[in-house]
Design an enzyme around this catalytic site. Structure first.
Site, PDB file in Angstrom:
ATOM      1  CB  SER A 128      25.315   1.366 -29.412  1.00  0.00           C
ATOM      2  OG  SER A 128      25.801   0.448 -28.463  1.00  0.00           O
ATOM      3  CE1 TYR A 153      20.611   1.225 -26.725  1.00  0.00           C
ATOM      4  CE2 TYR A 153      22.569  -0.164 -26.784  1.00  0.00           C
ATOM      5  CZ  TYR A 153      21.988   1.093 -26.750  1.00  0.00           C
ATOM      6  OH  TYR A 153      22.792   2.202 -26.749  1.00  0.00           O
TER       7      TYR A 153
HETATM    8  P1  NAD Z   1      20.558   8.140 -21.084  1.00  0.00           P
HETATM    9  O1  NAD Z   1      19.567   7.049 -20.884  1.00  0.00           O
HETATM   10  O2  NAD Z   1      21.242   8.721 -19.894  1.00  0.00           O
HETATM   11  O3  NAD Z   1      19.912   9.338 -21.906  1.00  0.00           O
HETATM   12  C1  NAD Z   1      18.941   9.167 -22.892  1.00  0.00           C
HETATM   13  C2  NAD Z   1      17.903  10.265 -22.702  1.00  0.00           C
HETATM   14  O4  NAD Z   1      16.938  10.156 -23.757  1.00  0.00           O
HETATM   15  C3  NAD Z   1      17.123  10.143 -21.385  1.00  0.00           C
HETATM   16  O5  NAD Z   1      17.251  11.317 -20.635  1.00  0.00           O
HETATM   17  C4  NAD Z   1      15.680   9.904 -21.826  1.00  0.00           C
HETATM   18  O6  NAD Z   1      14.729  10.538 -20.986  1.00  0.00           O
HETATM   19  C5  NAD Z   1      15.684  10.496 -23.225  1.00  0.00           C
HETATM   20  N1  NAD Z   1      14.641   9.900 -24.056  1.00  0.00           N
HETATM   21  C6  NAD Z   1      14.423   8.574 -24.320  1.00  0.00           C
HETATM   22  N2  NAD Z   1      13.372   8.424 -25.116  1.00  0.00           N
HETATM   23  C7  NAD Z   1      12.890   9.682 -25.369  1.00  0.00           C
HETATM   24  C8  NAD Z   1      11.810  10.181 -26.140  1.00  0.00           C
HETATM   25  N3  NAD Z   1      10.995   9.355 -26.815  1.00  0.00           N
HETATM   26  N4  NAD Z   1      11.606  11.516 -26.189  1.00  0.00           N
HETATM   27  C9  NAD Z   1      12.427  12.374 -25.498  1.00  0.00           C
HETATM   28  N5  NAD Z   1      13.474  11.952 -24.746  1.00  0.00           N
HETATM   29  C10 NAD Z   1      13.701  10.612 -24.703  1.00  0.00           C
HETATM   30  O7  NAD Z   1      21.638   7.555 -22.114  1.00  0.00           O
HETATM   31  P2  NAD Z   1      23.138   8.002 -22.413  1.00  0.00           P
HETATM   32  O8  NAD Z   1      24.037   7.076 -21.715  1.00  0.00           O
HETATM   33  O9  NAD Z   1      23.276   9.480 -22.214  1.00  0.00           O
HETATM   34  O10 NAD Z   1      23.216   7.674 -23.962  1.00  0.00           O
HETATM   35  C11 NAD Z   1      23.028   8.678 -24.963  1.00  0.00           C
HETATM   36  C12 NAD Z   1      22.979   7.999 -26.313  1.00  0.00           C
HETATM   37  O11 NAD Z   1      24.198   7.290 -26.539  1.00  0.00           O
HETATM   38  C13 NAD Z   1      21.878   6.972 -26.459  1.00  0.00           C
HETATM   39  O12 NAD Z   1      21.381   7.033 -27.774  1.00  0.00           O
HETATM   40  C14 NAD Z   1      22.568   5.647 -26.216  1.00  0.00           C
HETATM   41  O13 NAD Z   1      21.900   4.595 -26.851  1.00  0.00           O
HETATM   42  C15 NAD Z   1      23.917   5.920 -26.820  1.00  0.00           C
HETATM   43  N6  NAD Z   1      24.998   5.100 -26.249  1.00  0.00           N
HETATM   44  C16 NAD Z   1      25.361   5.267 -24.950  1.00  0.00           C
HETATM   45  C17 NAD Z   1      26.404   4.500 -24.430  1.00  0.00           C
HETATM   46  C18 NAD Z   1      26.859   4.643 -22.998  1.00  0.00           C
HETATM   47  O14 NAD Z   1      27.787   3.927 -22.609  1.00  0.00           O
HETATM   48  N7  NAD Z   1      26.275   5.531 -22.193  1.00  0.00           N
HETATM   49  C19 NAD Z   1      27.059   3.553 -25.247  1.00  0.00           C
HETATM   50  C20 NAD Z   1      26.633   3.416 -26.568  1.00  0.00           C
HETATM   51  C21 NAD Z   1      25.619   4.215 -27.070  1.00  0.00           C
END
Ligand code: NAD
Length: 322
Positions: A128, A153
């Protein structure tokens, strides 16, 4: 080709699974715990939208359960693993860090270990822009200082990068981290600005702009992020001593005021704005320098904010009936 996608019920995981399962030559296994998907949650609806795709299968499982997850990987034997599952959200990590420790630290260790035992050709995981803390100046480059993330985070994501590098070095694991910058688009997270702002504006309720609306974010359309993930994941990789890390962003930061003005014009309603001081743990600016990922993979974002927000608002209106 077999691809395991963790976090498949999440925002970005849903889009990656849909893109790959829709190609016709890809078997996608989605894994997600679907935890905390209460009233108004999007995890089950996102999965329901993936179900009709012939290339998609799903297992509800917690990847922090190391034995069970290793069993899933050993049984499926993926060619590629795209690890997008995580406990997300900056503010929550300051109030209740335990789920971040479980999913982002224990869970990440479990994913690495499962991949060590059953090595895919390539493991790609989500880092991230939050790793760039007080030591970096926008636009952020991959070799900028990331020793001081401003949120817990961000600290867990930084740990992931260090842990992945250790597995690359010690076990020859082919692994790459991608630092995403504020992703938005259809099926976007209900806790993120686009949906929070759109629902408040539609309901005539006030929206809160921290740092008096002057925070700058490198909003990146989800299809561009998916392009980048797929390009990097499927490209052959040799593991080596240098950490494999790339920014995936839009490289065009805008302030939250501007973002709200665009939303107002697309929704045809004025926002009621409440200006507040900066929040602890929040970065004042994020912006990706894309030189490295452009040179290595030819990645270049294609969707300008105006167009991406218009697609988001169209989906928002259809999905929520507004
Ligand atoms: P999100 O919260 O929509 O999706 C994450 C998913 O992971 C969720 O559906 C959750 O149920 C699942 N999850 C969490 N812990 C779990 C576990 N222990 N076992 C099984 N499933 C689990 O997030 P997103 O926005 O789709 O982000 C995806 C990835 O990208 C993440 O790693 C996030 O940190 C990273 N990220 C996202 C953004 C953004 O702007 N959306 C920015 C930087 C990084």
């Amino acid at each position: 080709m077999k691809v395991l996608v963790t976090g498949a019920a999440g925002f970005i995981g849903h889009h990656v699974a849909r893109r790959l399962a829709g190609t016709g030559n890809c078997e996608v296994l989605g894994v997600d715990s679907v935890a905390g998907d209460g009233e108004g949650g999007l995890k089950r609806p996102r999965l329901a939208a993936l179900e009709p795709l012939p290339g998609f299968r799903f297992i509800q499982s917690d990847f922090a359960e190391a034995g069970a997850f290793a069993g899933i990987v050993a049984h499926f034997r993926p060619d590629y693993v795209v690890h997008l599952g995580a406990q997300t959200g900056v503010r929550g990590s300051l109030e209740d860090p335990a789920p971040y420790v479980r999913s982002n630290l224990d869970g990440f260790a479990s994913v690495l270990e499962a991949c060590r035992r059953t090595p895919p050709r390539h493991l790609v995981y989500a880092s991230s822009s939050s790793v760039y803390g007080s030591g970096a100046r926008a636009p952020f480059r991959e070799d900028d200082d990331t020793a001081q993330p401003v949120s817990f985070y961000g600290a867990t994501k930084k740990c992931n990068e260090v842990m992945a590098q250790s597995y690359a070095r010690s076990h020859g694991l082919a692994v790459t981290g991608l630092r995403f910058f504020t992703v938005y688009g259809p099926w976007g997270r209900p806790d993120m600005a686009p949906t929070l702002f759109a629902s408040a504006i539609s309901a005539g309720k006030p929206i809160r702009l921290f740092n008096h609306g002057k925070n700058r974010r490198d909003f990146t359309y989800v299809d561009d992020i998916v392009d980048g993930i797929v390009k990097v994941a499927l490209y052959p990789v040799e593991s080596g001593p240098a950490p494999r890390l790339f920014n995936l962003g839009n490289s065009h930061a805008v302030d939250t005021h501007h973002f709200v003005r665009l939303l107002e014009s697309l929704l045809g309603r004025k926002a009621i704005v409440e200006l507040l001081p900066p929040q602890p743990g929040e970065m004042l600016e994020t912006c990706a320098d894309l030189t490295k990922v452009k040179a290595a993979y030819g990645f270049s974002p294609k969707v300008p904010l105006e167009e991406g927000l218009s697609r988001f608002v169209e989906w928002y209106g259809t999905y929520y009936g507004k």
